[in-house]
Write a protein that holds these residues in place. Structure first.
Motif, PDB file in Angstrom:
ATOM      1  N   ARG A 120       0.815  -1.221   0.000  1.00  0.00           N
ATOM      2  CA  ARG A 120       0.000   0.000   0.000  1.00  0.00           C
ATOM      3  C   ARG A 120       0.849   1.271   0.000  1.00  0.00           C
ATOM      4  O   ARG A 120       0.436   2.289  -0.563  1.00  0.00           O
ATOM      5  CB  ARG A 120      -0.959   0.017   1.190  1.00  0.00           C
ATOM      6  N   ASN A 121       2.034   1.220   0.593  1.00  0.00           N
ATOM      7  CA  ASN A 121       2.873   2.424   0.645  1.00  0.00           C
ATOM      8  C   ASN A 121       3.428   2.809  -0.723  1.00  0.00           C
ATOM      9  O   ASN A 121       3.921   3.928  -0.899  1.00  0.00           O
ATOM     10  CB  ASN A 121       4.014   2.216   1.636  1.00  0.00           C
ATOM     11  N   THR A 122       3.366   1.892  -1.678  1.00  0.00           N
ATOM     12  CA  THR A 122       3.837   2.194  -3.033  1.00  0.00           C
ATOM     13  C   THR A 122       2.716   2.676  -3.941  1.00  0.00           C
ATOM     14  O   THR A 122       2.984   3.112  -5.061  1.00  0.00           O
ATOM     15  CB  THR A 122       4.495   0.952  -3.665  1.00  0.00           C
ATOM     16  N   LEU A 123       1.467   2.589  -3.473  1.00  0.00           N
ATOM     17  CA  LEU A 123       0.307   2.954  -4.295  1.00  0.00           C
ATOM     18  C   LEU A 123      -0.039   4.409  -3.995  1.00  0.00           C
ATOM     19  O   LEU A 123      -0.853   4.702  -3.123  1.00  0.00           O
ATOM     20  CB  LEU A 123      -0.866   2.026  -3.993  1.00  0.00           C
ATOM     21  N   VAL A 124       0.585   5.316  -4.713  1.00  0.00           N
ATOM     22  CA  VAL A 124       0.548   6.729  -4.343  1.00  0.00           C
ATOM     23  C   VAL A 124      -0.460   7.549  -5.149  1.00  0.00           C
ATOM     24  O   VAL A 124      -0.650   8.737  -4.866  1.00  0.00           O
ATOM     25  CB  VAL A 124       1.951   7.360  -4.495  1.00  0.00           C
ATOM     26  N   SER A 125      -1.121   6.957  -6.121  1.00  0.00           N
ATOM     27  CA  SER A 125      -2.072   7.737  -6.924  1.00  0.00           C
ATOM     28  C   SER A 125      -3.260   8.158  -6.067  1.00  0.00           C
ATOM     29  O   SER A 125      -3.592   7.526  -5.055  1.00  0.00           O
ATOM     30  CB  SER A 125      -2.568   6.916  -8.120  1.00  0.00           C
ATOM     31  N   ASP A 126      -3.920   9.228  -6.473  1.00  0.00           N
ATOM     32  CA  ASP A 126      -5.095   9.699  -5.743  1.00  0.00           C
ATOM     33  C   ASP A 126      -6.177   8.628  -5.703  1.00  0.00           C
ATOM     34  O   ASP A 126      -6.889   8.493  -4.692  1.00  0.00           O
ATOM     35  CB  ASP A 126      -5.642  10.975  -6.391  1.00  0.00           C
ATOM     36  N   ASP A 127      -6.332   7.878  -6.783  1.00  0.00           N
ATOM     37  CA  ASP A 127      -7.375   6.851  -6.821  1.00  0.00           C
ATOM     38  C   ASP A 127      -7.090   5.731  -5.822  1.00  0.00           C
ATOM     39  O   ASP A 127      -8.008   5.221  -5.172  1.00  0.00           O
ATOM     40  CB  ASP A 127      -7.517   6.289  -8.236  1.00  0.00           C
ATOM     41  N   TRP A 128      -5.816   5.351  -5.675  1.00  0.00           N
ATOM     42  CA  TRP A 128      -5.480   4.345  -4.665  1.00  0.00           C
ATOM     43  C   TRP A 128      -5.625   4.906  -3.258  1.00  0.00           C
ATOM     44  O   TRP A 128      -6.077   4.202  -2.340  1.00  0.00           O
ATOM     45  CB  TRP A 128      -4.065   3.811  -4.878  1.00  0.00           C
ATOM     46  N   GLN A 129      -5.240   6.140  -3.039  1.00  0.00           N
ATOM     47  CA  GLN A 129      -5.373   6.728  -1.710  1.00  0.00           C
ATOM     48  C   GLN A 129      -6.839   6.775  -1.282  1.00  0.00           C
ATOM     49  O   GLN A 129      -7.175   6.543  -0.117  1.00  0.00           O
ATOM     50  CB  GLN A 129      -4.747   8.119  -1.691  1.00  0.00           C
ATOM     51  N   ALA A 174      -5.483   2.078 -15.211  1.00  0.00           N
ATOM     52  CA  ALA A 174      -4.235   2.592 -14.655  1.00  0.00           C
ATOM     53  C   ALA A 174      -4.121   2.294 -13.167  1.00  0.00           C
ATOM     54  O   ALA A 174      -3.034   1.998 -12.655  1.00  0.00           O
ATOM     55  CB  ALA A 174      -4.141   4.102 -14.900  1.00  0.00           C
ATOM     56  N   MET A 175      -5.231   2.330 -12.473  1.00  0.00           N
ATOM     57  CA  MET A 175      -5.238   2.063 -11.038  1.00  0.00           C
ATOM     58  C   MET A 175      -4.829   0.622 -10.746  1.00  0.00           C
ATOM     59  O   MET A 175      -4.016   0.355  -9.863  1.00  0.00           O
ATOM     60  CB  MET A 175      -6.635   2.357 -10.486  1.00  0.00           C
ATOM     61  N   LEU A 176      -5.384  -0.332 -11.492  1.00  0.00           N
ATOM     62  CA  LEU A 176      -5.146  -1.742 -11.215  1.00  0.00           C
ATOM     63  C   LEU A 176      -3.837  -2.261 -11.808  1.00  0.00           C
ATOM     64  O   LEU A 176      -3.347  -3.312 -11.379  1.00  0.00           O
ATOM     65  CB  LEU A 176      -6.313  -2.585 -11.733  1.00  0.00           C
ATOM     66  N   ALA A 177      -3.285  -1.550 -12.767  1.00  0.00           N
ATOM     67  CA  ALA A 177      -2.069  -2.034 -13.440  1.00  0.00           C
ATOM     68  C   ALA A 177      -0.938  -2.400 -12.478  1.00  0.00           C
ATOM     69  O   ALA A 177      -0.301  -3.448 -12.646  1.00  0.00           O
ATOM     70  CB  ALA A 177      -1.602  -1.001 -14.467  1.00  0.00           C
ATOM     71  N   PRO A 178      -0.651  -1.604 -11.427  1.00  0.00           N
ATOM     72  CA  PRO A 178       0.467  -1.949 -10.545  1.00  0.00           C
ATOM     73  C   PRO A 178       0.261  -3.210  -9.714  1.00  0.00           C
ATOM     74  O   PRO A 178       1.227  -3.745  -9.168  1.00  0.00           O
ATOM     75  CB  PRO A 178       0.577  -0.718  -9.622  1.00  0.00           C
ATOM     76  N   VAL A 179      -0.984  -3.691  -9.595  1.00  0.00           N
ATOM     77  CA  VAL A 179      -1.242  -4.851  -8.729  1.00  0.00           C
ATOM     78  C   VAL A 179      -1.672  -6.091  -9.501  1.00  0.00           C
ATOM     79  O   VAL A 179      -2.082  -7.080  -8.903  1.00  0.00           O
ATOM     80  CB  VAL A 179      -2.295  -4.508  -7.654  1.00  0.00           C
ATOM     81  N   CYS A 180      -1.566  -6.052 -10.807  1.00  0.00           N
ATOM     82  CA  CYS A 180      -2.011  -7.191 -11.616  1.00  0.00           C
ATOM     83  C   CYS A 180      -0.890  -8.143 -11.999  1.00  0.00           C
ATOM     84  O   CYS A 180      -1.136  -9.120 -12.697  1.00  0.00           O
ATOM     85  CB  CYS A 180      -2.716  -6.698 -12.886  1.00  0.00           C
ATOM     86  N   GLY A 181       0.330  -7.891 -11.564  1.00  0.00           N
ATOM     87  CA  GLY A 181       1.464  -8.714 -11.970  1.00  0.00           C
ATOM     88  C   GLY A 181       1.419 -10.115 -11.403  1.00  0.00           C
ATOM     89  O   GLY A 181       0.618 -10.444 -10.522  1.00  0.00           O
ATOM     90  N   ALA A 182       2.340 -10.948 -11.874  1.00  0.00           N
ATOM     91  CA  ALA A 182       2.385 -12.360 -11.476  1.00  0.00           C
ATOM     92  C   ALA A 182       2.625 -12.528  -9.985  1.00  0.00           C
ATOM     93  O   ALA A 182       2.150 -13.494  -9.376  1.00  0.00           O
ATOM     94  CB  ALA A 182       3.477 -13.084 -12.267  1.00  0.00           C
ATOM     95  N   ASP A 183       3.352 -11.598  -9.357  1.00  0.00           N
ATOM     96  CA  ASP A 183       3.633 -11.704  -7.931  1.00  0.00           C
ATOM     97  C   ASP A 183       2.603 -10.979  -7.068  1.00  0.00           C
ATOM     98  O   ASP A 183       2.760 -10.896  -5.841  1.00  0.00           O
ATOM     99  CB  ASP A 183       5.023 -11.141  -7.628  1.00  0.00           C
TER     100      ASP A 183
END
Length: 279
Positions: A72-81, A256-265
């Motif tokens: 969560r500390n890496t999710l800095v966009s307004d939509d994630w906040q 764009a919001m979900l892109a950072p959390v959709c990876g294999a890990d």
């Protein structure tokens, strides 16, 4: 009938997608001060303990919201906040994510004084829990079929409308009933924004919903889907959202919001979207 309990599935990948979509939609709609009438047709109990024996039996949150919470500390966009606010409010004082809000609590967290909120829940025990777990006093809670109750409530007195429809689809007819309700609701209130969640299953049962909506009785409709990169041999292989009358640029912001959390890990999924019913 009525055997489905969301406590077994709270915080899974489908919840991440559904509540990200709801959070984003509320944020975009509340950029304007005019009142919004909000409806949740299948509210559930409103709040879930991820350490409860039912949640631990499936451990679906471990591969869903817990992975998002860990970064969560890496999710800095307004939509994630905006998305993280209800989670942080429920889990103060520690790094652990134990309590997860059902959709009623997401609505309640952002409800403004001018907004109205109506929650429908047919399951008797879940309805009882809902009364205990909803912290906002001026919320209308109805013990009835949410699809029928929604249609009786439209058009609302408020100038704008937001509806979340997320049946369990434990009954096969739920797919056609949801599509039929969406079309009728749109005819009764054409300016409303309607969010419809559905599971993507190996047996393709969700295709009935998509086909009925694509017939064009209501529109425009965006389809957004998350599909697991390594789907199981049975059960849910992904999660979908339909959005009727989406706010401008909604699809690009959710992508764009979900892109950072959709990876294999992370959520181990891929996302795709298109216009099921063109603008």
């Amino acid at each position: 009938m009525l055997s489905y309990l969301h406590a077994y599935h709270a915080g899974n990948i489908a919840d991440v997608q559904k509540h990200a979509a709801l959070s984003l939609t509320l944020s975009m709609m509340q950029a304007k001060p005019s009142a919004i009438a909000c409806f949740d047709t299948h509210a559930g109990r409103g709040l879930y303990d991820l350490q409860d024996e039912r949640a631990r039996k499936t451990a679906e949150a471990d591969s869903g919201i817990q992975r998002v919470w860990a970064v969560r500390n890496t999710l800095v966009s307004d939509d994630w906040q905006h998305f993280l606010q209800p989670l942080e409010a429920l889990n103060r004082g520690g790094s652990e994510l134990r309590y997860y809000p059902g959709s009623p609590r997401w609505f309640c967290h952002w409800k403004r004084a001018q907004d109205a909120l109506t929650l429908f829940e047919l399951h008797s025990n879940e309805n009882d829990q809902l009364h205990r777990k909803v912290p906002v006093p001026d919320v209308r809670i109805c013990h009835e079929d949410g699809l029928k109750g929604l249609l009786r409530s439209l058009p609302p007195a408020a100038p704008r409308l937001l509806v979340l429809m997320d049946p369990s689809y434990e009954i096969r007819s739920d797919y056609a009933d949801t599509a039929r309700t969406l079309a009728r609701a749109w005819r009764q209130c054409r300016h409303g924004v309607y969010l419809v969640w559905y599971p993507i299953l190996l047996d393709g049962g969700h295709q009935v919903l998509l086909d009925r909506v694509a017939e064009g009785q209501a529109g425009p409709v965006i389809r957004h889907e998350l599909r697991l990169q390594s789907p199981p041999e049975r059960g849910m292989i992904g999660s979908g959202m339909l959005v009727l009358n989406p706010p401008w640029q909604w699809q690009h912001r959710l992508e764009a919001m979900l892109a950072p959390v959709c990876g294999a890990d992370m959520l181990a999924s891929t996302q795709q979207w298109d216009w099921l019913v063109p603008e």
